[in-house]
Design a protein around this motif. Structure first.
Motif, PDB file in Angstrom:
ATOM      1  N   GLY A 137      -6.202  53.646   5.505  1.00 10.02           N
ATOM      2  CA  GLY A 137      -6.937  52.404   5.371  1.00 10.02           C
ATOM      3  C   GLY A 137      -6.577  51.709   4.082  1.00 10.02           C
ATOM      4  O   GLY A 137      -6.148  52.352   3.111  1.00 10.02           O
ATOM      5  N   LEU A 138      -6.758  50.374   4.061  1.00  8.35           N
ATOM      6  CA  LEU A 138      -6.403  49.572   2.895  1.00  8.35           C
ATOM      7  C   LEU A 138      -7.524  48.610   2.535  1.00  8.35           C
ATOM      8  O   LEU A 138      -8.097  47.956   3.410  1.00  8.35           O
ATOM      9  N   LEU A 139      -7.820  48.530   1.252  1.00  7.77           N
ATOM     10  CA  LEU A 139      -8.710  47.522   0.695  1.00  7.77           C
ATOM     11  C   LEU A 139      -7.822  46.506  -0.020  1.00  7.77           C
ATOM     12  O   LEU A 139      -7.194  46.831  -1.030  1.00  7.77           O
ATOM     13  N   LEU A 140      -7.769  45.294   0.507  1.00  3.49           N
ATOM     14  CA  LEU A 140      -6.828  44.295   0.020  1.00  3.49           C
ATOM     15  C   LEU A 140      -7.577  43.108  -0.560  1.00  3.49           C
ATOM     16  O   LEU A 140      -8.515  42.593   0.058  1.00  3.49           O
ATOM     17  N   HIS A 141      -7.152  42.642  -1.729  1.00  2.00           N
ATOM     18  CA  HIS A 141      -7.733  41.424  -2.291  1.00  2.00           C
ATOM     19  C   HIS A 141      -6.639  40.387  -2.466  1.00  2.00           C
ATOM     20  O   HIS A 141      -5.578  40.671  -3.021  1.00  2.00           O
ATOM     21  N   ASP A 142      -6.906  39.200  -1.956  1.00  4.52           N
ATOM     22  CA  ASP A 142      -5.988  38.072  -2.095  1.00  4.52           C
ATOM     23  C   ASP A 142      -4.606  38.405  -1.528  1.00  4.52           C
ATOM     24  O   ASP A 142      -3.581  38.119  -2.145  1.00  4.52           O
ATOM     25  N   ALA A 143      -4.587  39.009  -0.354  1.00  3.93           N
ATOM     26  CA  ALA A 143      -3.320  39.344   0.310  1.00  3.93           C
ATOM     27  C   ALA A 143      -2.932  38.231   1.271  1.00  3.93           C
ATOM     28  O   ALA A 143      -3.788  37.551   1.840  1.00  3.93           O
ATOM     29  N   SER A 144      -1.641  38.048   1.472  1.00  5.75           N
ATOM     30  CA  SER A 144      -1.170  37.060   2.447  1.00  5.75           C
ATOM     31  C   SER A 144      -0.763  37.728   3.751  1.00  5.75           C
ATOM     32  O   SER A 144      -0.457  37.043   4.724  1.00  5.75           O
ATOM     33  N   ARG A 145      -0.750  39.059   3.748  1.00  7.66           N
ATOM     34  CA  ARG A 145      -0.418  39.809   4.959  1.00  7.66           C
ATOM     35  C   ARG A 145      -1.451  40.905   5.166  1.00  7.66           C
ATOM     36  O   ARG A 145      -2.092  41.358   4.221  1.00  7.66           O
ATOM     37  N   GLU A 146      -1.594  41.341   6.406  1.00  4.25           N
ATOM     38  CA  GLU A 146      -2.534  42.403   6.753  1.00  4.25           C
ATOM     39  C   GLU A 146      -1.823  43.463   7.567  1.00  4.25           C
ATOM     40  O   GLU A 146      -0.859  43.158   8.291  1.00  4.25           O
ATOM     41  N   PRO A 147      -2.265  44.710   7.486  1.00  2.92           N
ATOM     42  CA  PRO A 147      -1.595  45.788   8.218  1.00  2.92           C
ATOM     43  C   PRO A 147      -1.882  45.733   9.711  1.00  2.92           C
ATOM     44  O   PRO A 147      -2.957  45.291  10.139  1.00  2.92           O
ATOM     45  N   ALA A 148      -0.938  46.189  10.472  1.00  2.00           N
ATOM     46  CA  ALA A 148      -1.127  46.277  11.922  1.00  2.00           C
ATOM     47  C   ALA A 148      -1.930  47.533  12.250  1.00  2.00           C
ATOM     48  O   ALA A 148      -2.020  48.469  11.443  1.00  2.00           O
ATOM     49  N   ALA A 149      -2.543  47.548  13.414  1.00  2.00           N
ATOM     50  CA  ALA A 149      -3.256  48.732  13.889  1.00  2.00           C
ATOM     51  C   ALA A 149      -2.253  49.885  13.999  1.00  2.00           C
ATOM     52  O   ALA A 149      -1.065  49.670  14.245  1.00  2.00           O
ATOM     53  N   PRO A 150      -2.688  51.123  13.777  1.00  2.00           N
ATOM     54  CA  PRO A 150      -4.094  51.550  13.689  1.00  2.00           C
ATOM     55  C   PRO A 150      -4.670  51.562  12.274  1.00  2.00           C
ATOM     56  O   PRO A 150      -5.821  51.946  12.101  1.00  2.00           O
ATOM     57  N   THR A 151      -3.888  51.200  11.252  1.00  4.04           N
ATOM     58  CA  THR A 151      -4.414  51.238   9.890  1.00  4.04           C
ATOM     59  C   THR A 151      -5.588  50.275   9.746  1.00  4.04           C
ATOM     60  O   THR A 151      -5.475  49.091  10.042  1.00  4.04           O
ATOM     61  N   ARG A 152      -6.713  50.781   9.281  1.00  8.69           N
ATOM     62  CA  ARG A 152      -7.888  49.944   9.099  1.00  8.69           C
ATOM     63  C   ARG A 152      -7.830  49.253   7.739  1.00  8.69           C
ATOM     64  O   ARG A 152      -7.274  49.789   6.783  1.00  8.69           O
ATOM     65  N   PHE A 153      -8.412  48.067   7.670  1.00  7.40           N
ATOM     66  CA  PHE A 153      -8.377  47.336   6.403  1.00  7.40           C
ATOM     67  C   PHE A 153      -9.615  46.472   6.241  1.00  7.40           C
ATOM     68  O   PHE A 153     -10.263  46.078   7.210  1.00  7.40           O
ATOM     69  N   ILE A 154      -9.936  46.222   4.973  1.00  5.52           N
ATOM     70  CA  ILE A 154     -10.917  45.204   4.606  1.00  5.52           C
ATOM     71  C   ILE A 154     -10.230  44.285   3.614  1.00  5.52           C
ATOM     72  O   ILE A 154      -9.715  44.740   2.585  1.00  5.52           O
ATOM     73  N   ALA A 155     -10.192  42.997   3.930  1.00  2.00           N
ATOM     74  CA  ALA A 155      -9.540  42.008   3.081  1.00  2.00           C
ATOM     75  C   ALA A 155     -10.577  41.100   2.445  1.00  2.00           C
ATOM     76  O   ALA A 155     -11.529  40.658   3.103  1.00  2.00           O
ATOM     77  N   THR A 156     -10.407  40.818   1.161  1.00  3.98           N
ATOM     78  CA  THR A 156     -11.294  39.911   0.439  1.00  3.98           C
ATOM     79  C   THR A 156     -10.458  38.874  -0.299  1.00  3.98           C
ATOM     80  O   THR A 156      -9.284  39.090  -0.589  1.00  3.98           O
ATOM     81  N   TRP A 157     -11.074  37.750  -0.606  1.00  2.00           N
ATOM     82  CA  TRP A 157     -10.458  36.750  -1.474  1.00  2.00           C
ATOM     83  C   TRP A 157     -11.552  35.864  -2.031  1.00  2.00           C
ATOM     84  O   TRP A 157     -12.680  35.876  -1.539  1.00  2.00           O
ATOM     85  N   GLY A 158     -11.223  35.113  -3.079  1.00  6.00           N
ATOM     86  CA  GLY A 158     -12.223  34.288  -3.740  1.00  6.00           C
ATOM     87  C   GLY A 158     -11.839  32.827  -3.761  1.00  6.00           C
ATOM     88  O   GLY A 158     -10.798  32.408  -3.233  1.00  6.00           O
ATOM     89  N   ALA A 159     -12.685  32.022  -4.429  1.00  8.71           N
ATOM     90  CA  ALA A 159     -12.540  30.574  -4.396  1.00  8.71           C
ATOM     91  C   ALA A 159     -11.232  30.100  -5.001  1.00  8.71           C
ATOM     92  O   ALA A 159     -10.669  29.084  -4.572  1.00  8.71           O
ATOM     93  N   ASP A 160     -10.730  30.812  -6.017  1.00  8.47           N
ATOM     94  CA  ASP A 160      -9.494  30.374  -6.668  1.00  8.47           C
ATOM     95  C   ASP A 160      -8.303  30.372  -5.711  1.00  8.47           C
ATOM     96  O   ASP A 160      -7.327  29.651  -5.933  1.00  8.47           O
ATOM     97  N   ALA A 161      -8.381  31.156  -4.635  1.00 10.67           N
ATOM     98  CA  ALA A 161      -7.268  31.230  -3.692  1.00 10.67           C
ATOM     99  C   ALA A 161      -6.982  29.881  -3.039  1.00 10.67           C
ATOM    100  O   ALA A 161      -5.848  29.606  -2.637  1.00 10.67           O
ATOM    101  N   TYR A 162      -7.991  29.024  -2.944  1.00 12.57           N
ATOM    102  CA  TYR A 162      -7.813  27.723  -2.297  1.00 12.57           C
ATOM    103  C   TYR A 162      -7.355  26.631  -3.262  1.00 12.57           C
ATOM    104  O   TYR A 162      -6.867  25.582  -2.825  1.00 12.57           O
ATOM    105  N   TRP A 163      -7.515  26.865  -4.577  1.00  9.90           N
ATOM    106  CA  TRP A 163      -7.299  25.792  -5.541  1.00  9.90           C
ATOM    107  C   TRP A 163      -6.070  25.991  -6.416  1.00  9.90           C
ATOM    108  O   TRP A 163      -5.747  25.100  -7.209  1.00  9.90           O
TER     109      TRP A 163
END
Length: 369
Positions: A137-163
């Motif tokens: 499993g992966l805990l990702l912050h501000d990632a532009s890609r995500e893992p394919a199954a079966p690897t589980r993941f939780i992705a987070t990002w904040g307001a600065d990512a848009y600006w």
């Protein structure tokens, strides 16, 4: 102690783990690995920390981080995981994924770990996604890609990512079954104050990260599903030039350029995503952008936080259109009691830990009424 003898990995990655050594370093173990990728050797330094009270039979789960952080590490150790911090910053971007995939794939056996979790942000998070086969499993912050199954993941990002200069581009579809997505509304990754014209947005992401790690641990270890995603849908976003910002004294002008960003409320705070207690009951307007104080100086990497006035008289002196603290909350007692309700609700939803809920309530008692 050398744990790994020279070992070559077949396939396109061309990765070879030449050495993996650990030595005592206080309560932890210092780690040194040498990796050869496409004929070039790289040294990777790190630190291995083991839980003070490991589960029966010893720790069989490990969290791999690419940057040292005290946000999650103490909680991981408390929950019986070992924590290995590997500094892959000296590896070229294209070499990070092969190194993580092939080296950690072998280290799983060398360290006798049955469950390997990863945590990283930015380009390191993308590398972990590309090396997903090495992780459970992966805990990702501000990632532009995500893992394919079966690897589980939780992705987070904040307001600065848009600006930022190259703003985040949203995924076209909702998170797949093997993942969850959480947008941390009104939180900016950097709290650096250098060359910033407006007060810095210092809201921490750590409370969310801790709660999500606990849920992620349960998901990958016991199959307990984590909370549902809280991320903006297309209808929650709007062209940046369409936002109607309140005329707040001292609020920097938003960065120019075409981008889609989260919609805002009458205070200028973001509406979509996970709104932590200090945004649900704000004492300021929190943005993901700021502005440079010295035009010739370096960019200001932080967001801005423009405090609300304490009273109606205070805000009218500055022609601030936002209701003051007393106007919107009435009294400190009401503010603290409501903060308790909101924080406890997030605890029940497994989006906040009890100790962090208590911290929000304690901070509310010091609000600038």
């Amino acid at each position: 102690m050398a744990l790994i003898a020279p070992l070559a990995f077949a396939g396109a990655a061309h990765a070879e783990l030449l050495k993996f050594e650990t030595r005592p370093d206080g309560a932890n173990e210092a780690v040194r690995a040498t990796v050869r990728l496409d004929g070039t050797s790289y040294d990777i330094a790190g630190t291995l920390a083991k839980p003070a009270k490991p589960p029966s039979g010893g720790a069989t789960s490990i969290l791999i981080e690419t940057q040292s952080s005290e946000d999650i590490k103490p909680l991981a150790l408390e929950r019986g995981l070992a924590v290995l911090t590997l500094d892959v910053g000296k590896l070229p971007d294209k070499a990070r994924a092969p190194a993580l995939r092939d080296v950690l794939g072998h280290l799983r056996g060398a360290l006798k770990m049955k469950r390997v979790l990863g945590r990283a942000q930015g380009s390191d998070a993308d590398a972990m996604s590309d090396a997903a086969s090495a992780f459970n499993g992966l805990l990702l912050h501000d990632a532009s890609r995500e893992p394919a199954a079966p690897t589980r993941f939780i992705a987070t990002w904040g307001a600065d990512a848009y600006w930022r200069e190259k703003p985040r581009v949203e995924f076209a579809n909702a998170a797949p079954p093997n993942g969850r997505r959480f947008y941390l509304a009104g939180i900016a990754a950097s709290t650096a104050t250098a060359n910033c014209v407006a007060p810095t947005n210092a809201r921490p992401s750590a409370p969310t990260q801790r709660a999500l790690f606990a849920a992620f641990d349960e998901w990958t270890a016991k199959g307990v599903a984590p909370p549902a995603s809280r991320a903006p849908l297309d209808s929650d976003l709007a062209p940046a030039q369409d936002l109607k910002w309140p005329k707040i004294p001292g609020l920097p002008a938003p960065p120019e350029g075409a981008r889609r960003v989260p919609r805002i409320d009458a205070d200028g705070n973001e509406i979509a995503g996970l709104r932590l207690p200090d945004l649900a009951l704000p004492v300021a307007t929190f943005t993901g952008f700021n502005a440079k104080k010295d035009k010739k100086g370096p960019p200001c990497a932080a967001g801005a936080a423009i405090p609300l006035a304490a009273t109606k008289v205070d805000r009218e002196k500055n022609a601030d259109p936002r209701p003051a603290l007393v106007e919107r909350y009435g009294s400190r007692a009401y503010f603290v009691a409501t903060m308790r309700v909101i924080a406890d609700k997030l605890v029940k939803e497994r989006l906040l830990l009890h100790q962090d809920a208590d911290a929000y309530v304690a901070a509310a008692r010091s609000a600038p009424f």
